[in-house]
Design a protein around this motif. Structure first.
Motif, PDB file in Angstrom:
ATOM      1  N   THR A  19      -6.276   1.706   4.111  1.00 31.83           N
ATOM      2  CA  THR A  19      -6.038   0.583   5.002  1.00 31.83           C
ATOM      3  C   THR A  19      -5.779   1.148   6.386  1.00 31.83           C
ATOM      4  O   THR A  19      -5.580   2.361   6.551  1.00 31.83           O
ATOM      5  CB  THR A  19      -4.816  -0.245   4.559  1.00 31.83           C
ATOM      6  N   THR A  32       6.164  -1.918   5.313  1.00 33.63           N
ATOM      7  CA  THR A  32       5.710  -2.177   3.943  1.00 33.63           C
ATOM      8  C   THR A  32       4.289  -1.641   3.755  1.00 33.63           C
ATOM      9  O   THR A  32       3.730  -0.989   4.637  1.00 33.63           O
ATOM     10  CB  THR A  32       5.729  -3.687   3.642  1.00 33.63           C
ATOM     11  N   ALA A  33       3.715  -1.980   2.621  1.00 35.39           N
ATOM     12  CA  ALA A  33       2.319  -1.602   2.359  1.00 35.39           C
ATOM     13  C   ALA A  33       1.483  -2.805   1.969  1.00 35.39           C
ATOM     14  O   ALA A  33       0.381  -2.646   1.445  1.00 35.39           O
ATOM     15  CB  ALA A  33       2.257  -0.543   1.261  1.00 35.39           C
ATOM     16  N   TYR A  71       1.995   4.809  -0.169  1.00 36.57           N
ATOM     17  CA  TYR A  71       1.269   5.696   0.746  1.00 36.57           C
ATOM     18  C   TYR A  71       1.098   7.085   0.139  1.00 36.57           C
ATOM     19  O   TYR A  71       0.056   7.727   0.328  1.00 36.57           O
ATOM     20  CB  TYR A  71       1.996   5.757   2.087  1.00 36.57           C
ATOM     21  N   THR A  78      -1.302  -3.415   7.312  1.00 36.23           N
ATOM     22  CA  THR A  78      -1.213  -3.067   5.896  1.00 36.23           C
ATOM     23  C   THR A  78      -2.250  -3.783   5.039  1.00 36.23           C
ATOM     24  O   THR A  78      -2.427  -3.438   3.871  1.00 36.23           O
ATOM     25  CB  THR A  78       0.185  -3.423   5.384  1.00 36.23           C
ATOM     26  N   ALA A 120      -3.104   0.768   7.996  1.00 39.58           N
ATOM     27  CA  ALA A 120      -1.736   1.295   7.958  1.00 39.58           C
ATOM     28  C   ALA A 120      -1.694   2.673   7.323  1.00 39.58           C
ATOM     29  O   ALA A 120      -1.038   3.594   7.839  1.00 39.58           O
ATOM     30  CB  ALA A 120      -0.830   0.328   7.205  1.00 39.58           C
ATOM     31  N   SER A 121      -2.373   2.848   6.184  1.00 41.66           N
ATOM     32  CA  SER A 121      -2.334   4.162   5.529  1.00 41.66           C
ATOM     33  C   SER A 121      -3.018   5.221   6.382  1.00 41.66           C
ATOM     34  O   SER A 121      -2.585   6.383   6.418  1.00 41.66           O
ATOM     35  CB  SER A 121      -2.980   4.084   4.149  1.00 41.66           C
ATOM     36  N   ILE A 137       5.722   1.006  10.667  1.00 45.04           N
ATOM     37  CA  ILE A 137       5.235   0.350   9.457  1.00 45.04           C
ATOM     38  C   ILE A 137       6.392   0.259   8.459  1.00 45.04           C
ATOM     39  O   ILE A 137       7.066   1.253   8.186  1.00 45.04           O
ATOM     40  CB  ILE A 137       4.062   1.135   8.858  1.00 45.04           C
ATOM     41  N   GLU A 155       4.180  -7.561   5.583  1.00 47.30           N
ATOM     42  CA  GLU A 155       4.542  -6.692   6.710  1.00 47.30           C
ATOM     43  C   GLU A 155       4.980  -7.499   7.938  1.00 47.30           C
ATOM     44  O   GLU A 155       4.219  -8.316   8.444  1.00 47.30           O
ATOM     45  CB  GLU A 155       3.352  -5.815   7.077  1.00 47.30           C
ATOM     46  N   ALA A 159       6.787   1.067  -0.503  1.00 44.85           N
ATOM     47  CA  ALA A 159       5.715   1.386   0.445  1.00 44.85           C
ATOM     48  C   ALA A 159       5.533   2.888   0.556  1.00 44.85           C
ATOM     49  O   ALA A 159       4.401   3.394   0.614  1.00 44.85           O
ATOM     50  CB  ALA A 159       6.027   0.779   1.808  1.00 44.85           C
TER      51      ALA A 159
END
Length: 1001
Positions: free
Chosen positions: A43, A70-71, A322, A95, A45-46, A68, A75, A318
């Motif tokens: 994602t 959450t995942a 990750y 996310t 985010a990742s 960041i 979020e 989260a």
């Protein structure tokens, strides 16, 4: 896009192995213009975590730096604007964005840059920006509101910004029916889908992820002797092979509605830079399900401590996601703070990935800590420092550089770290269950709310039902599907659900932190602090709903899914109540943000309001006509010639030519309704204020319809062609409304009447032929028809033939001139128009448009849309004498209310400017001479205005208090927005030919 740097430079926080990403497919993207690289399966985010990006946004009120948290879809911090130009989409959680080649994301709510935000100065004024700040501050002085306060609030409001450009994407809609809808693709959802599919149920399983698995995709558990992600992938392949199973990936179920109907949005091409030709961006699903299983999982709660919003503070689940799913390191040295066993599981994941965990800070006493006794976490206890019955008091650094911990004895310890993973327990994700009014109930066993009274046909399973272990979730989903199958008659024996490896599920909660030092944030996005909640209670806001609105708790884009229960627990504590007594709020659809475009679907622009054209549209277009939307169709507004200096010259020419010769106007847009049956006359008597059943055959009559409240709905003509056959016309704008009114009357109010009504608006092309030479033109065009006064008197009508085509003629006039209306089937409309224009060449015929038609109707004093505005009565329009006293009709009783027969009501009058060179404009207000321009002196307003070429000056129709008694009086026409005030003389609304000699000639 510039090529990214070396992989080591752009993925320096990427683990060397592991995860579900595809390392053979690198993907280039940018964040705030900086080129970076991720992998397929990431994602946004990742990928940012893997690129060691910690600062991603700013908070709403204080503009504090945020990272960041959450995942998933809950979020609150990492909101970005995705893409650029017309496809820019603000407030998108990083996310939830699958990484794609060329993705361009921008941070929001900062200026001039994310690293240096001028509005961060708001933190200096934090003592002022407390709960209720807006209510307390912007009350005085009142004159500052429009000039200072409102503009400042508007500039500061919002997070991202829309592009302001037309949406270039398309959207789709679909419908589905099933025996069982499964909402969520985690352990319980997969288990339910497998069981239901094997039973033979028609199954739909929807997940907002790109694949099934949910939390299993980041789990280190084993299921059926294989890693959980592998088991989930195998289950997805098995489900895909069932013909009775539909998998909706990238699909969020956002609402539950009556009739066991569910709304969902499928993100069809949001994972692509640009949709392929013909591919919609999103699809709106309307799913009708006999039964549904809510397998939506649970939402991890944060912990309360000072500066718990700093970049580097992250939910424990989260961090595990990750690490395990995306092979990305959120930090190099971690501190875990937890009130349940989930924090220990995160610590194990960190240690297994080679990341230093310097401490676990557990709020539970050692004797009550399941993890403390479990052999599963023995390696963690042996290698990690553990603080029991302890709490973090504050985070150090603008981004996390360390924490201060208060231990069980009251001693303080300063620990260096760059990551804080927190787990304050879990809340079942039950928001959908309250969409039909169901109220959550408190469960002391899991210290959270669970589904109470469920919507019809819905059951919860897995973590959404408070069953937080993988083994329990699998059994819960499986058993729920078996129960649904048995209920629907699909009873069968199935193998037991697969077994998962053991895991702890010790629950706990830490609602507050008395040792917190610094701002402790409850709602991360709206900057609501623990102190704000205490202040609100002190100021009397003891209700959950009042607290929400006074502090803005839970009103951000995440709708409080992370924050609100902490806020409610604090409210309960401050007011001496239990959480169950204080209660919680109910969610409303949509549960997830939904793009307005997908709600509209195809119904945008001309698909929302298709361009419907008159039979002569092409002919008019070829002659340079300007068009205007009239009702549901486009009409020619005027026909400009090269010698015309402007539209006003064109209109003057068309009006003059019609008044002195002959003109033709396409009026096919008028509403046309065929009413037939033995009781047709009786129905029309009840619809119109005047009597229609006495109308002779081949005669027309003007009529007025009222609404049930006594106000005018519409006017038009009724023509009788046979004892049981009437032809009704309505104004263009109200054609559909009048048809609905007639249908309601005959089907609901008087179903015993033997009468049918059909809209034939589009079946007939109709043209008005007006002017002194109109009869001569028509006699030349139709020499076989006698149009003399004796054969075709005013308001006469007849049905004829034009060759093999049916033809209808009406002696009607809207312009005040000798005029006829000619109708043929719409397919022959253009042929008739050309025939009439050819016959009219002898008399200098001109086509005229709606603007000239409007001028002539104002000259004649005819009411139209501006006067039929839903607020006028028949008496207001000078039509009170038409109201029959011998019969009943819709609206008769209500029209007699005192307020509607008050002689002081504004009534229709004409206005002529005292100085001929001056112009009256529609919308201007009418005041007595020498009266102050204030609302108390307002006596009416101008409804329609035009320049009259026949009279040589401006004229207007208006609604004026005591209007009929004020002819000859001078009033002030007050128009402060568009020009100076002028004076005008009140006259009869009929400016031209008041005796009607022209139209009867």
């Amino acid at each position: 896009m510039k090529p990214p740097g070396k992989l080591a430079d752009t993925n320096r926080a990427r683990l060397p192995e592991g995860g579900l990403i595809d390392r053979s497919r690198p993907i280039n993207f940018t964040f705030d213009g900086k080129a970076m690289t991720g992998f397929a399966g990431d994602t946004l985010a990742s990928a940012l975590v893997a690129n060691a990006v910690r600062l991603v946004g700013r908070s709403f009120k204080y503009h504090r730096p945020r990272g960041i948290l959450t995942a998933g879809a809950d979020e609150p911090n990492a909101l970005v604007t995705l893409r650029t130009g017309a496809r820019a989409e603000p407030n998108t959680p990083a996310t939830t964005i699958p990484l794609f080649e060329g993705l361009a994301a921008q941070s929001q709510n900062r200026w001039p840059s994310l690293g240096f935000d001028i509005m961060a100065a708001n933190q200096l004024f934090a003592p002022l920006f407390v709960a209720g700040f807006y209510y307390k501050t912007f009350m005085w002085p009142a004159k500052f509101w429009e000039r200072l306060y409102e503009p400042a609030i508007r500039r500061a409001a919002g997070l991202g910004a829309l592009s302001g450009l037309p949406d270039p994407d398309s959207y789709d809609r679909d419908h589905a029916f099933c025996d069982l809808l499964i909402i969520g693709g985690g352990a319980s959802g997969i288990a339910a889908a497998l069981a239901a599919a094997r039973l033979g149920l028609r199954v739909i399983i929807a997940t907002d992820d790109t694949m099934l698995g949910g939390a299993l995709l980041s789990s280190t558990r084993d299921i059926a002797d294989q890693p959980a992600p592998y088991w989930a992938a195998a289950a997805q392949r098995e489900l895909a092979a069932f013909p009775n199973v539909t998998m909706l990936l990238r699909t969020s179920i956002f609402g539950i509605y009556d009739g066991q109907t569910y709304g969902g949005v499928e993100r069809v091409s949001d994972h692509l830079p640009v949709p392929a030709a013909g591919m919609p961006r999103q699809r709106l699903w309307k799913i009708v399900a006999k039964r549904a299983i809510m397998a939506t999982g649970a939402i991890e709660r944060p912990m309360m401590f000072g500066n718990n919003d700093r970049p580097g503070v992250m939910m424990a689940s989260a961090v595990s996601t990750y690490l395990n799913r995306y092979a990305a390191k959120p930090g190099a040295r971690a501190v875990i703070t937890t009130a349940c066993d989930s924090g220990w599981a995160c610590a194990a994941d960190l240690v297994n990935r080679g990341i230093d965990v310097c401490a676990i800070v557990d709020t539970r006493p050692a004797a009550q800590n399941c993890a403390q006794q479990s052999p599963q976490f023995a390696p963690i206890r042996n290698s990690v420092r553990v603080f029991h019955h302890a709490a973090i008091t504050t985070v150090r650094g603008r981004q996390v550089t360390g924490v201060t911990v208060r231990d069980e004895s009251g001693q303080f310890h300063v620990l260096d770290c760059d990551l804080v993973a927190m787990s304050g327990g879990w809340n079942p994700a039950i928001g959908l269950a309250s969409h039909l009014g169901g109220k959550p109930v408190w469960s002391a066993a899991i210290e959270s709310f669970v589904m109470g009274c469920a919507p019809p046909g819905l059951v919860a399973a897995g973590a959404a039902n408070g069953e937080f272990t993988t083994r329990a979730a699998l059994a819960s989903g499986h058993n729920a599907a078996l129960a649904v199958g048995a209920d629907l008659g699909f009873d069968s024996v199935l193998p037991a659900p697969p077994m998962a490896s053991e895991e702890l599920s010790g629950v706990g909660a830490a609602w507050s932190n008395p040792w917190s030092s610094g701002k402790t944030f409850v709602d991360f996005q709206h900057d609501v602090t623990a102190d704000d909640i205490g202040l609100a209670v002190r100021e009397g806001y003891r209700s959950i709903e009042h607290l929400k609105r006074y502090t803005t708790l839970g009103m951000a884009t995440d709708q409080g899914r992370i924050s609100q229960l902490h806020g409610h627990a604090m409210l309960a504590d401050h007011t001496g109540r239990s959480i169950a007594e204080a209660g919680t709020i109910r969610a409303r659809p949509p549960y997830h943000p939904v793009a307005i475009g997908v709600m509209a679907g195809h119904h945008r622009g001309e698909h929302f309001r298709p361009a419907r054209l008159t039979p002569t549209h092409g002919w008019a277009q070829d002659r340079g006509a300007a068009f205007v939307d009239a009702g549901q169709l486009k009409r020619a507004q005027w026909f400009a010639l090269p010698q015309d200096k402007g539209w006003q010259d064109t209109v003057i020419r068309e009006v003059t030519a019609t008044r002195t010769g002959v003109g033709i106007c396409d009026i096919s847009t008028l509403g046309k309704i065929d009413v037939q049956g033995p009781d047709a006359g009786q129905l029309l008597d009840r619809l119109y204020i005047n009597t229609m059943s006495s109308l002779p055959i081949n005669k027309a009559r003007y009529g007025v319809m009222l609404r049930e409240d006594g106000f005018v709905m519409d006017d038009g003509t009724v023509t009788r062609f046979a004892d049981d056959h009437f032809f009704v016309t309505a104004t263009t704008a109200n054609a559909a409304r009048v048809m609905q009114h007639i249908d309601f009357a005959r089907q609901v109010l008087w179903p015993e009447l033997d009468v049918q009504a059909t809209s034939v608006t589009e079946n007939w092309a109709t043209f008005a032929v007006a002017g002194p030479h109109s009869r001569a033109l028509l006699m030349l065009a139709f020499p076989h028809i006698d149009l003399s006064n004796a054969a075709m008197p005013y308001m006469g009508a007849g049905q004829y033939a034009w060759g093999t085509r049916p033809l209808r003629l009406y002696r009607l006039s809207f312009s005040g001139e000798l005029a006829f209306e000619v109708s043929v089937p719409a397919t022959h409309g253009l042929a008739l128009w050309l025939h009439l224009m050819e016959a009219g060449n002898t008399y200098g015929v001109v086509p005229y448009g709606t603007e000239a038609l409007g001028v002539m109707r104002i000259e004649k004093g005819h009411s139209a849309g501006n006067e039929l505005n839903g607020q006028t009565t028949a008496a207001d329009l000078g039509l009170g004498r038409m109201m029959s006293t011998r019969k009943d009709f819709i609206g008769r009783v209500m029209a007699a209310r005192p307020g509607l027969v008050d002689p002081a009501r504004p009534a229709l009058v004409g206005l002529i400017p005292c100085h001929a060179a001056e112009t009256i404009r529609a919308g201007a207000h009418l005041l007595p001479l020498n009266a102050a321009p204030v609302a108390a002196n307002d006596q009416g307003y101008v409804t329609s205005a035009a320049y009259s070429p026949t009279l040589g000056h401006s004229i207007a129709l208006a609604l004026l208090a005591h209007g009929p008694n004020r002819h000859g009086e001078v009033v002030v026409v007050h128009d402060p927005v568009r020009g100076r005030d002028i004076t005008a003389t009140v006259t009869s609304p009929v400016f031209l030919d008041p005796a009607g000699e022209r139209l009867r000639g």
